[in-house]
Design a protein around this motif. Structure first.
Motif, mmCIF file in Angstrom:
data_model
loop_
_atom_site.group_PDB
_atom_site.id
_atom_site.type_symbol
_atom_site.label_atom_id
_atom_site.label_comp_id
_atom_site.label_asym_id
_atom_site.label_seq_id
_atom_site.Cartn_x
_atom_site.Cartn_y
_atom_site.Cartn_z
ATOM 1 N N TYR A 259 0.809 -1.227 0.000
ATOM 2 C CA TYR A 259 0.000 0.000 0.000
ATOM 3 C C TYR A 259 0.840 1.274 0.000
ATOM 4 N N VAL A 260 2.158 1.145 0.012
ATOM 5 C CA VAL A 260 3.021 2.322 -0.046
ATOM 6 C C VAL A 260 3.319 2.637 -1.504
ATOM 7 N N LEU A 261 2.762 3.757 -1.982
ATOM 8 C CA LEU A 261 2.981 4.189 -3.358
ATOM 9 C C LEU A 261 4.131 5.175 -3.480
ATOM 10 N N GLY A 262 4.406 5.889 -2.398
ATOM 11 C CA GLY A 262 5.464 6.887 -2.450
ATOM 12 C C GLY A 262 5.917 7.269 -1.061
ATOM 13 N N MET A 263 7.069 7.923 -0.996
ATOM 14 C CA MET A 263 7.561 8.397 0.297
ATOM 15 C C MET A 263 8.582 9.503 0.091
ATOM 16 N N GLU A 264 8.763 10.278 1.140
ATOM 17 C CA GLU A 264 9.936 11.138 1.266
ATOM 18 C C GLU A 264 10.783 10.530 2.355
ATOM 19 N N VAL A 265 12.076 10.370 2.080
ATOM 20 C CA VAL A 265 12.982 9.750 3.033
ATOM 21 C C VAL A 265 14.274 10.548 3.066
ATOM 22 N N VAL A 266 14.808 10.727 4.266
ATOM 23 C CA VAL A 266 16.035 11.485 4.446
ATOM 24 C C VAL A 266 17.185 10.512 4.707
ATOM 25 N N LEU A 267 18.243 10.640 3.908
ATOM 26 C CA LEU A 267 19.417 9.777 4.072
ATOM 27 C C LEU A 267 20.296 10.271 5.213
ATOM 28 N N ALA A 268 21.303 9.474 5.539
ATOM 29 C CA ALA A 268 22.156 9.777 6.686
ATOM 30 C C ALA A 268 22.862 11.123 6.557
ATOM 31 N N ASP A 269 23.164 11.547 5.335
ATOM 32 C CA ASP A 269 23.876 12.818 5.162
ATOM 33 C C ASP A 269 22.944 14.020 5.097
#
Length: 465
Positions: free
Chosen positions: A161-171
């Motif tokens: 059910y996850v179509l999209g996301m915003e994700v922040v990387l370690a840097d």
């Protein structure tokens, strides 16, 4: 920690950084209550993606470990604190926006799962994933662990059910992956990589979720059995012939714990209960519930009750949802989460019973039985070190049994810190090596949730060793 917390506080909104010892202590444990959990040096309560970026840039610069945390409902130690680290809480990021035309919801990671479902329902839509912790778990945590729940047997898990996301990387780099599109095969499937990564590759700050039309109705059946083995054999028989929307199992220990707590009128003499729901529309529902009734009867069900009333159906399922809190009244718990192909379910349950006898521990069995996902709940007296050591040995033996039966050490709770030492036994060293390469590429300083998934760890039954 020698890193300058004040420097971090200066670039975040006022009140975001907590350092008071009493407040820090409340972020030490998640629901797994791992005695090895540390106390964070600081907690940051983020309000937006920019806050998360600032925290991760600072942490990467100073080499500070970061534990992402939603509602703290992890049952595998995935959100427990680390000494000298920062816990990054997403609990304030709770926005929910429903687009009824595209049938999607855009939500913050801190939104409670039940609130997402309620927001969808206001538009006649439905968000199917339904973990037992639905009233307390966060949607970001669900995505981080690829959570499942009661409806998985027919409707799948969070990743479906996850179509999209915003994700922040370690840097501190923020990525947008996917979006409100039902079909999208552009590029590598990075979206799926982050779902289930347990905060080790990045921190999810927004999710776009697929919604479905709300099912028209449902029928619920509860069957009592005088034998746990007979109930499990009935599960195998049912899955060969029907695809219910729920197929849950409780053993006698869990039945009586729930009845002690709720006084719902459950059959205390039953060795097992099956709770089955079908949402097949129209006349087909009548035929399906009749077939379920017939299969349960053929496998020795002593009493079968069926209801088509929605409120009564929810009341019947409330017993299953209450199993874990009810078992918590019996003592300290170690909650396992193993899965096997459904035909192997009888063998797994027998091996769990043998494990309980071998280690002289009480193990309650509750299960999303329709997809072979079993939660053996090991109960031991609080403060009894010898009993805890036996419980931890049983915990490992159950995972070993699942692997030998072609199954998994975790069906929906995630590996976390508690199960990391057993992961290689299931997936093999080559997979661990490949996983480590991906981790190193996205988190070269190793700051994101260290000890989760890849930690080889300590299998010692002594939590103090």
């Amino acid at each position: 920690m020698t890193a300058p917390i004040g420097e971090l506080a200066d670039v975040l909104p006022g009140g975001s950084v907590l350092v008071d010892p009493d407040l820090l202590a409340t972020y030490r444990y998640d629901s797994a209550r791992d005695p090895r959990a540390g106390t964070p040096t600081a907690v940051v309560r983020a309000t937006c993606t920019s806050d998360v970026q600032q925290v991760l840039k600072w942490a990467s610069e100073h080499g500070v470990p970061v534990v992402p945390r939603g509602a703290g409902s992890s049952l595998s130690g995935g959100a427990s604190g680390i000494n000298g680290g920062v816990t990054l809480s997403l609990e304030r990021m709770r926005d929910i926006t429903v687009d009824p035309v595209n049938r999607v919801a855009v939500v913050g990671p801190g939104a409670i799962t039940a609130d997402v479902k309620s927001a969808a329902a206001e538009h006649g839509l439905w968000y199917p994933p339904d973990p037992s912790s639905v009233e307390m778990s966060s949607i970001g945590g669900n995505a981080a662990t690829n959570a499942g729940g009661l409806c998985c047997v027919k409707y799948g898990v969070t990743s479906d059910y996850v179509l999209g996301m915003e994700v922040v990387l370690a840097d501190g780099t923020a990525l947008r992956l996917g979006g409100p599109r039902l079909k999208d095969v552009a590029g590598l499937a990075l979206l799926k990589l982050f779902v289930g990564s347990e905060g080790t590759l990045g921190v999810i700050t927004e999710l776009t979720l697929r919604l479905l039309p709300r099912p028209a109705g449902a029928a619920t059946l509860v069957a009592s059995f005088s034998s746990l083995d007979a109930a499990v054999q009935a599960v195998v028989g049912l899955t060969a012939r029907v695809r219910p929307s729920m197929l849950e199992l409780m053993d006698r220990v869990s039945i009586n714990a729930v009845e002690d707590m709720t006084r719902m009128g459950l059959d205390r003499a039953a060795e097992a209960l099956l709770m089955v729901r079908t949402d097949t529309p129209g006349e087909s529902a009548v035929e399906e519930i009749a077939l379920i009734h017939e299969v349960c009867g053929r496998h020795g069900a002593s009493e079968i009750y069926t209801s088509t009333d929605p409120d009564e159906g929810e009341a019947l399922l409330a017993a299953r949802r209450a199993a874990l809190p009810a078992l918590e009244t019996l003592g300290s718990l170690l909650i396992d989460d193993v899965g096997v192909p459904v035909p192997a379910l009888p063998s797994l349950v027998r091996r769990i019973q043998a494990t309980a006898a071998r280690h002289d521990v009480l193990i309650a069995v509750v299960a999303h039985a329709g997809d072979g996902n079993v939660h053996p709940v090991i109960v031991y007296p609080s403060g009894d070190c010898d009993a805890e050591a036996r419980a931890r040995r049983a915990f490992g033996d159950i995972m070993g049994a699942a692997i030998e039966l072609g199954g998994t050490i975790t069906g929906e709770h995630g590996v976390g810190r508690l199960k990391a030492p057993w992961l290689a036994d299931q997936v093999g060293r080559d997979v661990i090596t490949a996983t480590a390469r991906i981790k190193d590429a996205l988190d070269p300083c190793g700051i994101l949730n260290p000890g989760v998934i890849l930690e080889t760890g300590d299998r010692s039954p002594d939590p103090g060793s």
